[in-house]
Design a protein around this motif. Structure first.
Motif: not given
Ligand code: DHB
Ligand code: SAH
Ligand code: MG
Length: 221
Positions: A42, A142, A165-166
């Motif tokens: 990831i 997150k 990110d994300n």
């Molecule tokens: C996940 C976390 C991340 O920071 C990412 O870029 C992709 C996936 C995860 O927790 O699945």
């Protein structure tokens, strides 16, 4: 000429990836070794790593705080964009990840520019001095993002960068029934970013979407 944006498709992503500097042998080896140990794949994609490097170079960053080390891929990539004497302080919750990252940092070309700190970012960030970093990169759990953002606004100097990110929630941003429990957290974080007056920010559609914010004001005390 309309003011509408071009609809970016998977074909565009592949096209730009093919035209972006990619991983060297060392980073490819790091990824293989991490995967062999069951560390999840990831890490940011190469074109995102390249973009982070460009931002760090443009801003003349010397000190970067990263939340979420994983295998050390993004930490090493970012460190390579710093001048001599620069530092990435990367925070990682899991001992397995931190140990792997430290081992690979030690044999990298930026061994003196990356420090991996083991622990929960919720505990470690408050120990980092105010206005001590030029940039932050948030890429961990997150649900912790709002707290990491508040800490980053304190730690990063005015004019510095906050990258996250994300923003596209693992591709589930618009899913009616997202499988990933973190998706609602990403959605509410995106709304928080949008109303954070201390930042001028935008989501850049590379990888899973990366927020880039410039700190334009100090947070209210
Ligand atoms: C996940 C976390 C991340 O920071 C990412 O870029 C992709 C996936 C995860 O927790 O699945
Ligand atoms: N930035 C990395 C990927 C990070 S993946 C790269 O692109 O190469 C997210 C990482 O955050 C995982 O290693 C996970 O263990 C870590 N993490 C999750 N919760 C955390 C927390 N509370 N504090 C610090 N790290 C955390
Ligand atoms: Mg990520």
């Amino acid at each position: 000429m309309s003011a509408e944006a071009t609809l970016v498709t998977a074909q565009h992503f592949a096209y730009l990836a093919q035209r972006t500097r990619t991983d060297d042998a060392f980073l490819l080896d790091l990824k293989s070794a991490a995967s062999a140990l069951g560390i999840p794949k990831i890490w940011v994609c190469p074109e995102q790593a390249s973009f982070l490097q460009i931002l760090l170079r443009l801003s003349g960053a010397e000190t970067v705080v990263e939340v979420g080390t994983l295998a050390g891929y993004s930490a090493i990539a970012m460190a390579r964009a710093l001048p001599k004497g620069g530092k990435v302080i990367s925070l990682e919750l899991l001992e397995k990840h931190a140990r792997f990252a430290r081992e690979w940092v030690a044999k990298s070309d930026v061994a003196d520019r990356v420090e991996v700190r083991l622990g929960d970012a919720r505990k470690l960030l408050p120990a980092i001095p105010t206005a001590s970093a030029d940039a932050a990169f948030l890429d961990a759990d997150k649900s912790g993002y709002p707290e990491y953002l508040a800490q980053s606004l304190r730690i990063v100097r005015k004019g510095g960068l906050i990258m996250v990110d994300n923003a596209f929630a693992f591709g589930e941003l618009f899913a009616a029934h997202p499988k990933d429990p973190d998706t609602p957290a990403v959605r509410s974080f995106n709304d928080l970013m949008a109303r954070t007056k201390e930042l001028q920010s935008v989501i850049v559609p590379l990888g899973d979407g990366v927020w880039v914010g410039v700190k334009i004001a100090e947070p209210a005390a």
